[in-house]
Every structure is written in structure tokens, then in C-alpha cells.
Design a protein around this motif. Structure first.
Motif, short mmCIF file in Angstrom:
data_model
loop_
_atom_site.label_atom_id
_atom_site.label_comp_id
_atom_site.label_asym_id
_atom_site.label_seq_id
_atom_site.Cartn_x
_atom_site.Cartn_y
_atom_site.Cartn_z
N ILE A 173 0.85 -1.19 0.00
CA ILE A 173 0.00 0.00 0.00
C ILE A 173 0.88 1.24 0.00
O ILE A 173 1.74 1.40 0.87
CB ILE A 173 -0.92 0.07 1.25
N SER A 174 0.66 2.10 -0.99
CA SER A 174 1.30 3.43 -1.02
C SER A 174 2.80 3.39 -0.77
O SER A 174 3.34 4.18 0.01
CB SER A 174 0.64 4.34 0.02
N GLY A 175 3.49 2.47 -1.42
CA GLY A 175 4.95 2.40 -1.30
C GLY A 175 5.46 1.61 -0.11
O GLY A 175 6.66 1.43 0.05
N PHE A 176 4.55 1.12 0.74
CA PHE A 176 4.94 0.26 1.85
C PHE A 176 4.64 -1.19 1.48
O PHE A 176 3.60 -1.50 0.90
CB PHE A 176 4.16 0.62 3.13
N LYS A 203 9.19 -3.66 -10.00
CA LYS A 203 8.24 -3.31 -8.96
C LYS A 203 7.92 -4.55 -8.13
O LYS A 203 7.48 -5.56 -8.68
CB LYS A 203 6.96 -2.74 -9.56
N PRO A 204 8.15 -4.49 -6.81
CA PRO A 204 7.78 -5.63 -5.97
C PRO A 204 6.28 -5.88 -6.06
O PRO A 204 5.48 -4.94 -6.14
CB PRO A 204 8.18 -5.17 -4.56
N CYS A 215 7.94 -2.56 5.34
CA CYS A 215 9.19 -2.26 4.64
C CYS A 215 8.98 -1.24 3.52
O CYS A 215 7.90 -1.13 2.94
CB CYS A 215 9.77 -3.53 4.02
N LYS A 216 10.05 -0.53 3.21
CA LYS A 216 10.13 0.28 2.00
C LYS A 216 11.07 -0.44 1.04
O LYS A 216 11.97 -1.16 1.46
CB LYS A 216 10.69 1.67 2.32
N ALA A 217 10.85 -0.23 -0.26
CA ALA A 217 11.73 -0.85 -1.26
C ALA A 217 12.89 0.08 -1.55
O ALA A 217 12.73 1.30 -1.61
CB ALA A 217 10.95 -1.14 -2.53
N LYS A 218 14.06 -0.49 -1.74
CA LYS A 218 15.24 0.31 -2.05
C LYS A 218 15.08 0.97 -3.42
O LYS A 218 14.43 0.43 -4.31
CB LYS A 218 16.49 -0.58 -2.05
N GLY A 219 15.72 2.13 -3.59
CA GLY A 219 15.64 2.87 -4.84
C GLY A 219 16.17 2.09 -6.03
O GLY A 219 15.78 2.35 -7.17
N PHE A 264 15.39 -0.71 -7.11
CA PHE A 264 14.32 -1.37 -7.87
C PHE A 264 13.72 -0.41 -8.89
O PHE A 264 13.41 -0.80 -10.02
CB PHE A 264 13.23 -1.91 -6.94
N ARG A 265 13.55 0.87 -8.50
CA ARG A 265 13.03 1.86 -9.44
C ARG A 265 14.02 2.06 -10.59
O ARG A 265 13.62 2.17 -11.74
CB ARG A 265 12.78 3.20 -8.72
#
Length: 292
Positions: free
Chosen positions: A9-12, A37-38, A25-29, A31-32
């Protein structure tokens, strides 16, 4: 630490780690930068930032077994599609749409007709016969009597299963019978991201044991699969496949051409007429859509 993304949800990303719980968790940059995209269902490695608060970072996406287009999830082992055998009457058109989507995405499907205590043995045999030639595993279950719930438990064990079906078929009641308790800490997610309660519906995995997950799938009433052309639709009907080589013409639509092996099998009763009629309907819908 390795876990599985159960909700995003919303980057989490909420990662279930067996025996430990859910980490926000947040995804590391990175991946972008890699345009990755996880997805819900991804197996990941995380770095824990705060053990007490259960927060961390997604460090690595592990290789995917598969990736579904709709819903957008990864690593699904099978789909369980649940319809009522009666009250309401099963909508086989809708069932066949879902089965086509799973065939195209190469996800094995199990068909479950619930409320089987409301139908006769003859009706059970009729429904089973429609899908027998397609090779699907078919379960007739009853929440009321407990029929085949043990078999359903065995089918779910050790797998990640997308559960689908219309409302009013006893889907939730049936799934609840297959587990002792839902171990996923959904409360923790709602507390941390309050806005998540009011957003559009998200795909979410529920861990019902250490290695068994289920996911309630959003609606599947439309047959719109990116990349699937009308000429490929027949492949999504497994019972057609053995007879296609007998067609006189290559690229046979199995509708109007003479010398069609599929239509010959239909006339011989080797293919369900209901299934064939749905194939023709879906084919024409797809042709119309492409025209406009």
C-alpha cells in the motif's frame, strides 16, 4: 532475513516472515532504477531496521516462478475458483472466463462447487461432466455438512492459492473451515497505514500456516488479457488441444471452417457443448473489441 510480500500500500510493503511476523518495509531505490516493482507474492530478502517496531527495507527480489497480469501478483501455485452449486445457480460463463485467464497465465486451476448439499447426485454428475474433458480437478463441498473440506485442506497445504468466486457462494465460510486460525497480523497493517482501510481493494495474501497462503482475488467478469489474441483463445480451452492437429486449415478458428477437428470432437460428445458455446461467445467478443 527472507519473507514473502503479503500486501503493498502506497509504497509500503508488508513482508511475512515465518515464525516472526509481519515487517513494514520500504523498497530500495535500486528497484526503481532497474524498473522492477515488488508484487504481492514476491519472495524477498529484507534488512530489519527496528526489531521492536517490525520495520525494514526490501533488499532483494528473489526469482519469480510466475507473474499474473490480473490480479498483479507473483508466485501463485494454483487458483481455486468457488461457485455455489445452487442458490445462486452457478454462472458457468463467468467460471469459463476465469479459467481462460488462468490457462493463459499457466496457473493450474481447481473448480469448487460449494453448497452441494442443495443439489441431486445427477446434477453433480452433470456439472462434473462439463469439465471432465478439460482435465480440471473438481471438488463438491458443503460448509453445512463438511463434505470434502479435508480434501480442500490437503489441496491448499504448502501452496500459495488465489481464491476467486462471486459473492454469496460461501467462499469465506469455506476458506475459514480449512484453517485453525488466520496467522497473518492484519491489525498491525491497519494500525500503521490507516488510509489503507479506505483505498481501492488491494490484493492481499493471508498466511494460514508457515508455508500456506491464500489470496482473495478481485472480480474477474471481463475477459481482457493483454497479449491474448482471438486466434489464441482455443489454447485456453485444454480439451480443444488434442483435436486441433486434425483441423484441415492452419489458424482454424474452430467456428465456421469445414474439416475442423474441434467441431468433430464436439459432435462426438468429446467436448462439452456448454464450454464450446462459451468459446464462440468469447471469440466474437474479442474480435469486436479488436475492431473498435
Amino acid at each position: 532475513m527472507q519473507g514473502k510480500i503479503v500486501k503493498g500500500i502506497s509504497g509500503f510493503y508488508y513482508v511475512h516472515v515465518a515464525g516472526t511476523g509481519i515487517y513494514e518495509c520500504k523498497a530500495k531505490g535500486i528497484f526503481r532504477n532497474q524498473k522492477k516493482k515488488p508484487l504481492v507474492g514476491d519472495d524477498v530478502r529484507i534488512a530489519v531496521l527496528d526489531e521492536k517496531e517490525h520495520t525494514g527495507n526490501v533488499e532483494e527480489l528473489l526469482p519469480r516462478k510466475n507473474e499474473l497480469i490480473r490480479p498483479a501478483v507473483a508466485n501463485i501455485d494454483q487458483a481455486l475458483v468457488i461457485f455455489a452449486a445452487a442458490k445462486p445457480q452457478p454462472n458457468l460463463n463467468l467460471l469459463d472466463r476465469f479459467l481462460c485467464m488462468m490457462e493463459y497465465q499457466k496457473v493450474p486451476a481447481v473448480i469448487c462447487f460449494n453448497k452441494c448439499d442443495l443439489i441431486s447426485e445427477e446434477e453433480e454428475e452433470r456439472l462434473a461432466a462439463i469439465y471432465a474433458a478439460a482435465g480440471y480437478e473438481i471438488l463438491f463441498t458443503s460448509v453445512k455438512t463438511g463434505k470434502n473440506t479435508d480434501r480442500l485442506k490437503a489441496l491448499l497445504a504448502g501452496r500459495t492459492t488465489a481464491v476467486a468466486g462471486p459473492s454469496g457462494v460461501g467462499k469465506s465460510s469455506l476458506v475459514n473451515l480449512t484453517q485453525d486460525q488466520v496467522s497473518m497480523e492484519t491489525g498491525r497493517i491497519s494500525e500503521k497505514i490507516q488510509r489503507g482501510k479506505h483505498t481501492t481493494r488491494h490484493s492481499e495474501l493471508i498466511a494460514i500456516s508457515e508455508d500456506t497462503y491464500i489470496m482473495d482475488t478481485p472480480g474477474f467478469s471481463s475477459l481482457e488479457i493483454p497479449g491474448l489474441e482471438p486466434e489464441q483463445l482455443w489454447i485456453c480451452f485444454p480439451e480443444f488441444v488434442p483435436y486441433e492437429p486434425e483441423c484441415r486449415f492452419t489458424c482454424c478458428s474452430h467456428i465456421s471452417e469445414p474439416g475442423c477437428g474441434v467441431k468433430e470432437a464436439l459432435e462426438q460428445g468429446k467436448i462439452s457443448r456448454e464450454r464450446y458455446e462459451h468459446y464462440v461467445l468469447f471469440y466474437e467478443e474479442m474480435k469486436q473489441r479488436r475492431r473498435y
